[in-house]
Design a protein around this motif. Sequence first.
Motif, PDB file in Angstrom:
ATOM      1  N   VAL A 192       0.848  -1.193   0.000  1.00 17.85           N
ATOM      2  CA  VAL A 192       0.000   0.000   0.000  1.00 17.85           C
ATOM      3  C   VAL A 192       0.885   1.244   0.000  1.00 17.85           C
ATOM      4  CG1 VAL A 192      -1.864   1.235   1.151  1.00 17.85           C
ATOM      5  CG2 VAL A 192      -1.735  -1.266   1.324  1.00 17.85           C
ATOM      6  N   GLY A 193       0.863   1.985  -1.092  1.00 15.46           N
ATOM      7  CA  GLY A 193       1.634   3.223  -1.162  1.00 15.46           C
ATOM      8  C   GLY A 193       0.910   4.350  -0.455  1.00 15.46           C
ATOM      9  N   LYS A 194       1.606   5.047   0.432  1.00 15.27           N
ATOM     10  CA  LYS A 194       1.042   6.226   1.094  1.00 15.27           C
ATOM     11  C   LYS A 194       1.822   7.492   0.760  1.00 15.27           C
ATOM     12  CE  LYS A 194      -1.158   6.196   4.934  1.00 15.27           C
ATOM     13  NZ  LYS A 194      -2.526   6.118   4.404  1.00 15.27           N
ATOM     14  N   SER A 195       3.001   7.357   0.200  1.00 14.81           N
ATOM     15  CA  SER A 195       3.822   8.523  -0.142  1.00 14.81           C
ATOM     16  C   SER A 195       3.113   9.382  -1.190  1.00 14.81           C
ATOM     17  CB  SER A 195       5.174   8.059  -0.685  1.00 14.81           C
ATOM     18  OG  SER A 195       5.849   7.239   0.243  1.00 14.81           O
ATOM     19  N   THR A 196       3.411  10.679  -1.162  1.00 16.28           N
ATOM     20  CA  THR A 196       2.864  11.594  -2.168  1.00 16.28           C
ATOM     21  C   THR A 196       3.724  11.504  -3.423  1.00 16.28           C
ATOM     22  OG1 THR A 196       2.084  13.064  -0.424  1.00 16.28           O
ATOM     23  CG2 THR A 196       2.234  13.983  -2.640  1.00 16.28           C
ATOM     24  N   VAL A 197       3.128  11.046  -4.522  1.00  3.39           N
ATOM     25  CA  VAL A 197       3.897  10.773  -5.744  1.00  3.39           C
ATOM     26  C   VAL A 197       3.233  11.417  -6.961  1.00  3.39           C
ATOM     27  CG1 VAL A 197       4.831   8.590  -4.881  1.00  3.39           C
ATOM     28  CG2 VAL A 197       2.641   8.596  -6.104  1.00  3.39           C
ATOM     29  N   PRO A 198       4.002  11.658  -8.030  1.00  4.74           N
ATOM     30  CA  PRO A 198       3.420  12.161  -9.273  1.00  4.74           C
ATOM     31  C   PRO A 198       2.475  11.126  -9.874  1.00  4.74           C
ATOM     32  CG  PRO A 198       5.815  12.406  -9.267  1.00  4.74           C
ATOM     33  CD  PRO A 198       5.467  11.536  -8.100  1.00  4.74           C
ATOM     34  N   VAL A 199       1.407  11.608 -10.492  1.00  5.37           N
ATOM     35  CA  VAL A 199       0.444  10.703 -11.112  1.00  5.37           C
ATOM     36  C   VAL A 199       1.143   9.838 -12.157  1.00  5.37           C
ATOM     37  CG1 VAL A 199      -0.277  12.450 -12.823  1.00  5.37           C
ATOM     38  CG2 VAL A 199      -1.815  10.554 -12.243  1.00  5.37           C
ATOM     39  N   VAL A 256       0.038  -7.592  -4.575  1.00  2.83           N
ATOM     40  CA  VAL A 256      -0.894  -6.635  -5.164  1.00  2.83           C
ATOM     41  C   VAL A 256      -0.560  -5.246  -4.622  1.00  2.83           C
ATOM     42  CG1 VAL A 256      -3.325  -5.935  -5.287  1.00  2.83           C
ATOM     43  CG2 VAL A 256      -2.706  -8.361  -5.419  1.00  2.83           C
ATOM     44  N   LEU A 257      -0.649  -4.224  -5.473  1.00  2.00           N
ATOM     45  CA  LEU A 257      -0.388  -2.840  -5.059  1.00  2.00           C
ATOM     46  C   LEU A 257      -1.682  -2.032  -5.026  1.00  2.00           C
ATOM     47  CD1 LEU A 257       1.757  -0.533  -4.480  1.00  2.00           C
ATOM     48  CD2 LEU A 257       1.603  -0.025  -6.929  1.00  2.00           C
ATOM     49  N   ALA A 258      -1.871  -1.284  -3.947  1.00  4.37           N
ATOM     50  CA  ALA A 258      -2.941  -0.284  -3.855  1.00  4.37           C
ATOM     51  C   ALA A 258      -2.309   1.048  -3.475  1.00  4.37           C
ATOM     52  CB  ALA A 258      -3.974  -0.706  -2.812  1.00  4.37           C
ATOM     53  N   TRP A 259      -3.022   2.150  -3.752  1.00  4.92           N
ATOM     54  CA  TRP A 259      -2.492   3.469  -3.367  1.00  4.92           C
ATOM     55  C   TRP A 259      -3.466   4.154  -2.433  1.00  4.92           C
ATOM     56  CZ3 TRP A 259       2.367   3.536  -4.670  1.00  4.92           C
ATOM     57  CH2 TRP A 259       3.127   4.637  -4.242  1.00  4.92           C
TER      58      TRP A 259
END
Length: 444
Positions: free
Chosen positions: A120-127, A148-151
Amino acid sequence: MAHRLTVIGTGYLGATHAACMADLGFEVLGLDVDQHKIDCLSAGDLPFYEPGLEPVLRRNLENGRLRFTTSYAEAAEFGDVHFVCVGTPQKSGEYAADLAYVDAAIDSLAPLLRRPCLIVGKSTVPVGTAARLAERIGRLAPAEGDAVLAWNPEFLREGFAVQDTMHPDRIVVGLPTDQGAAEHAEKVLRELYSSMTTTGTPFITADYPTSELVKVAANAFLATKISFINAMAEVCEAAHADVTKLSEALSHDDRIGGKFLGPGLGFGGGCLPKDIRAFMARAGELGADQALTFLREVDEINIRRRIRMVDLARHLLGGSFIGRTVGVLGAAFKPNSDDVRDSPALDVAATIRAQGARVTVYDPQAMDNARRVHPDLTFGSSTLDAARGAHVVLLLTEWEEFREMDPAELASVVAEKNIVDGRNALDPEVWRAAGWNYRALGRP
């Protein structure tokens, strides 16, 4: 069986998320490559200041639900859900976000994932980052890994991080296009956040790019609102009007509202400035740069407030800082924080010192960080110490103790009773009645 969680990156976001998820009853393992940070956290000490977080950290270390490591192998073996909470700073000399830490976290974790799990990504990232990382995980994770990846973007406010983690105003989850993977990710995250959704927190599902845009769009809107009222402050100064009264009147309009409509020295910190710049850079890469050209002016208005603060102080001193003493109250970019990243207060202090003044700074929490960034400045041990012998006092971070200063007590230590209120935090009538020459941004 309850999910076991890892949190990769134990900076401000990661340490808060790890401690709060443990407080909700989960077993949590925090990971960082910085041994010193891990040692501090393992001992129950925060490497930064955040009200209310240290008791949560210590409580969950003591009950055994929370511990820390530097081992990716241990994290991969332990976790059913891996939260990625590493930083995405601005690239040196560019507007774009530096994704080196995010990429390094994925590259270190993915090859070790030998059983099904959710990242699970929580970092603020470019679209566009999540889709790229999902493809990377698919290549790097062993065949039997089924990762599996979720944001799931974070919306923490420094000074309110525990409240914002435990009682968020919304939960946003970006899901993969594969229906089975998406259903699994949503099910797991609904389970993790059930204590919040059962009390009414909205749970919003979206695709990867929409979830990535939510955080940067929110920050862009807040930055725009802050710069709007500060642009009005510029007009008010030219027209001899009062921006605080203007802001008060606008705040009663339901379409506008009063939040983030406080005129003053502008925004700083580790999020808003770098996030709006990264947003502009990414829009340019996507061919949509014209959509965000207004953010360049938002950024410039914000920087102009700092210049105006220096000009106001210099004007009060007859046009020159040379040989004069300036007391600066505030170093953190906002109260209830020790964060000095892109701090307007420190920027102003350093600029004034470079123009010949002797500058003494005091902040209730940010002194150590300020010293590291600006060893050239002088630092006081208290409000009165910073103001001692000053020809002008500048209030640059609106800590409660500065708001409640006694004008008479402060007058007893200064050389001249000049004060510039960079946050419109003081009552001008009280200070003028006490004999002070009071000035503020956007007020006559």
